[in-house]
Design a protein around this motif. Structure first.
Motif, PDB file in Angstrom:
ATOM      1  N   THR A  57     -93.439  30.901  12.309  1.00  0.00           N
ATOM      2  CA  THR A  57     -92.717  31.068  11.528  1.00  0.00           C
ATOM      3  C   THR A  57     -92.894  31.602  10.065  1.00  0.00           C
ATOM      4  O   THR A  57     -94.216  31.217   9.597  1.00  0.00           O
ATOM      5  CB  THR A  57     -91.536  30.888  11.829  1.00  0.00           C
ATOM      6  OG1 THR A  57     -92.204  29.435  11.834  1.00  0.00           O
ATOM      7  CG2 THR A  57     -91.791  30.335  13.564  1.00  0.00           C
ATOM      8  N   ALA A  58     -92.051  32.205   9.706  1.00  0.00           N
ATOM      9  CA  ALA A  58     -91.298  32.721   8.359  1.00  0.00           C
ATOM     10  C   ALA A  58     -91.647  31.134   7.167  1.00  0.00           C
ATOM     11  O   ALA A  58     -92.076  31.174   6.491  1.00  0.00           O
ATOM     12  CB  ALA A  58     -90.528  33.280   7.771  1.00  0.00           C
ATOM     13  N   SER A  59     -91.301  30.181   7.860  1.00  0.00           N
ATOM     14  CA  SER A  59     -91.401  28.735   7.762  1.00  0.00           C
ATOM     15  C   SER A  59     -92.438  27.827   7.844  1.00  0.00           C
ATOM     16  O   SER A  59     -92.847  26.752   7.462  1.00  0.00           O
ATOM     17  CB  SER A  59     -90.088  28.139   7.810  1.00  0.00           C
ATOM     18  OG  SER A  59     -89.808  27.672   9.294  1.00  0.00           O
ATOM     19  N   VAL A  60     -93.644  28.590   8.604  1.00  0.00           N
ATOM     20  CA  VAL A  60     -94.439  27.702   9.045  1.00  0.00           C
ATOM     21  C   VAL A  60     -94.081  26.888   9.537  1.00  0.00           C
ATOM     22  O   VAL A  60     -94.380  25.445   9.127  1.00  0.00           O
ATOM     23  CB  VAL A  60     -95.287  27.184   7.204  1.00  0.00           C
ATOM     24  CG1 VAL A  60     -96.557  26.728   7.925  1.00  0.00           C
ATOM     25  CG2 VAL A  60     -95.782  28.946   6.234  1.00  0.00           C
ATOM     26  N   GLY A  61     -93.441  27.120  10.206  1.00  0.00           N
ATOM     27  CA  GLY A  61     -92.870  25.256  11.495  1.00  0.00           C
ATOM     28  C   GLY A  61     -91.993  24.694  11.109  1.00  0.00           C
ATOM     29  O   GLY A  61     -91.788  23.705  11.560  1.00  0.00           O
ATOM     30  N   LYS A  62     -91.917  24.983   9.803  1.00  0.00           N
ATOM     31  CA  LYS A  62     -90.736  23.634   8.664  1.00  0.00           C
ATOM     32  C   LYS A  62     -89.446  23.658   9.888  1.00  0.00           C
ATOM     33  O   LYS A  62     -89.214  22.761   9.584  1.00  0.00           O
ATOM     34  CB  LYS A  62     -90.349  24.244   7.705  1.00  0.00           C
ATOM     35  CG  LYS A  62     -89.887  22.882   6.737  1.00  0.00           C
ATOM     36  CD  LYS A  62     -89.754  23.191   5.371  1.00  0.00           C
ATOM     37  CE  LYS A  62     -88.584  21.968   4.674  1.00  0.00           C
ATOM     38  NZ  LYS A  62     -89.018  22.305   2.967  1.00  0.00           N
ATOM     39  N   PHE A  63     -88.504  24.917  10.283  1.00  0.00           N
ATOM     40  CA  PHE A  63     -87.700  24.117  10.811  1.00  0.00           C
ATOM     41  C   PHE A  63     -87.659  24.569  11.994  1.00  0.00           C
ATOM     42  O   PHE A  63     -86.505  24.989  13.229  1.00  0.00           O
ATOM     43  CB  PHE A  63     -86.440  25.446  10.232  1.00  0.00           C
ATOM     44  CG  PHE A  63     -86.471  25.458   8.909  1.00  0.00           C
ATOM     45  CD1 PHE A  63     -85.549  24.218   8.612  1.00  0.00           C
ATOM     46  CD2 PHE A  63     -86.199  26.566   7.640  1.00  0.00           C
ATOM     47  CE1 PHE A  63     -85.653  24.304   6.242  1.00  0.00           C
ATOM     48  CE2 PHE A  63     -87.130  26.473   6.542  1.00  0.00           C
ATOM     49  CZ  PHE A  63     -85.875  24.878   5.815  1.00  0.00           C
TER      50      PHE A  63
END
Length: 328
Positions: A219-225
């Motif tokens: 994902t764009a947040s590298v899985g953070k959210f």
């Protein structure tokens, strides 16, 4: 001198001309010669090595004499003989290669009697009024160069016809690639993949975990959210993200870091670890005190063990701590 030259020429003539009761069976295409003459048993028993060398030399001479009788030509300052076709069949080392299996289209064309026709590489372009390539760069009737596309009556007027054309082309390319992979699988007699290229075996737990981790970090947040699954455990040993110094900003921290590194490189004195030095001194003091007590203790007594000994160690530690405070 003349007699010596005549003897040399006569010897050379005798070495070139070899006489055999029966002629050799020559195969000049394979450069082989078969001697069918019977062997001289007496000469073979007397000196076998010399006899075999002489026999091989004579047969080779006859083979070369036959080669020199063939038509020849000069090629790059060398004389080359034109060998005929081989007459002796030689067996193959390996079996003949199997013919390539037919593809689905080739089987269909053979069944329907469709003949393959060779198409010309050039076609007439009505718009440019010239002959152009059928495929590739600057091909004829290239639809990708159209700046406007007519919207069909049955189509949605708000639909992007250019994107629809690109999508259709990608689907055709993917379909051709799938057919190519199917033909390779059929030729190797392996399982043919389906439309969705589904896995042929049951994936393991490690493979599923890796697939989930890759999908989350894509994902764009590298899985953070990214939300977690029920009863999902925290991922471990996924690696640490590298941290880099900012390229633009306050250079005081970077300057201080470089100065510290320069001081460490240029300093000749070793760096003193005060805590480690104090702990080492305390251990040495305790060892000295224990050695003195062992010397003062009379032989055969057991007073040094138990509670009294631990009590003495506590007092020694307190005294060592006092010495440490005085030393500071």
């Amino acid at each position: 001198m003349a007699a010596l030259i005549e003897d040399v020429l006569a010897e050379a003539e005798r070495s070139i001309h070899v006489e055999k009761p029966l002629e050799l069976l020559l195969d000049l295409g394979n450069l082989t010669a078969v001697d069918i003459n019977p062997l001289k048993a007496a000469s073979l028993r007397q000196n076998p090595e010399q006899f075999l060398r002489s026999l091989a030399r004579d047969n080779t001479q006859l083979l070369l004499n036959a080669v020199w009788q063939l038509p020849s030509e000069r090629l790059e300052q060398t004389i080359v003989a034109k060998l005929p076709q081989p007459s002796t069949p030689i067996p193959r080392e390996k079996a003949l290669p199997k013919p390539r299996p037919l593809t689905r289209w080739e089987e269909f064309a053979k069944l329907k009697g469709i003949q393959k026709r060779k198409k010309s590489g050039l076609v007439w372009d009505n718009e440019k009024q010239e002959w152009r390539r059928r495929w590739g760069y600057k091909r004829a009737n290239d639809q990708t160069k159209d700046w406007v596309i007519e919207v069909p009556e049955s189509a949605d007027p708000n639909e992007d016809q250019f994107a629809k054309r690109r999508t259709a082309k990608k689907e055709r390319v993917a379909k051709n690639e799938l057919n190519r992979l199917r033909n390779i699988a059929r030729a190797q007699k392996s399982k043919i993949p389906g439309e969705g290229l589904a896995p042929t075996s049951q994936p393991s737990k490690a493979e599923l975990s890796k697939a989930i981790r890759v999908a989350k970090t894509s994902t764009a947040s590298v899985g953070k959210f990214q939300a977690k699954l029920p009863k999902e455990k925290e991922q471990r040993n996924t690696g640490k993200k590298r941290k880099f110094q900012p390229l633009i900003g306050d250079f005081s921290a970077e300057r201080q870091k470089q100065l510290e590194l320069l001081n460490i490189m240029t300093s000749k004195k070793p760096k003193l670890d005060l805590t480690r030095a104090v702990n080492r001194q305390l251990r040495e003091d305790e060892q000295e005190q224990a050695a003195k007590r062992r010397k003062m203790q009379p032989k055969g007594s057991k007073g040094g063990k138990g509670h009294n000994r631990n009590r003495g160690r506590g007092q020694d530690r307190k005294s060592a701590m006092k010495q440490r405070g005085n030393r500071k």
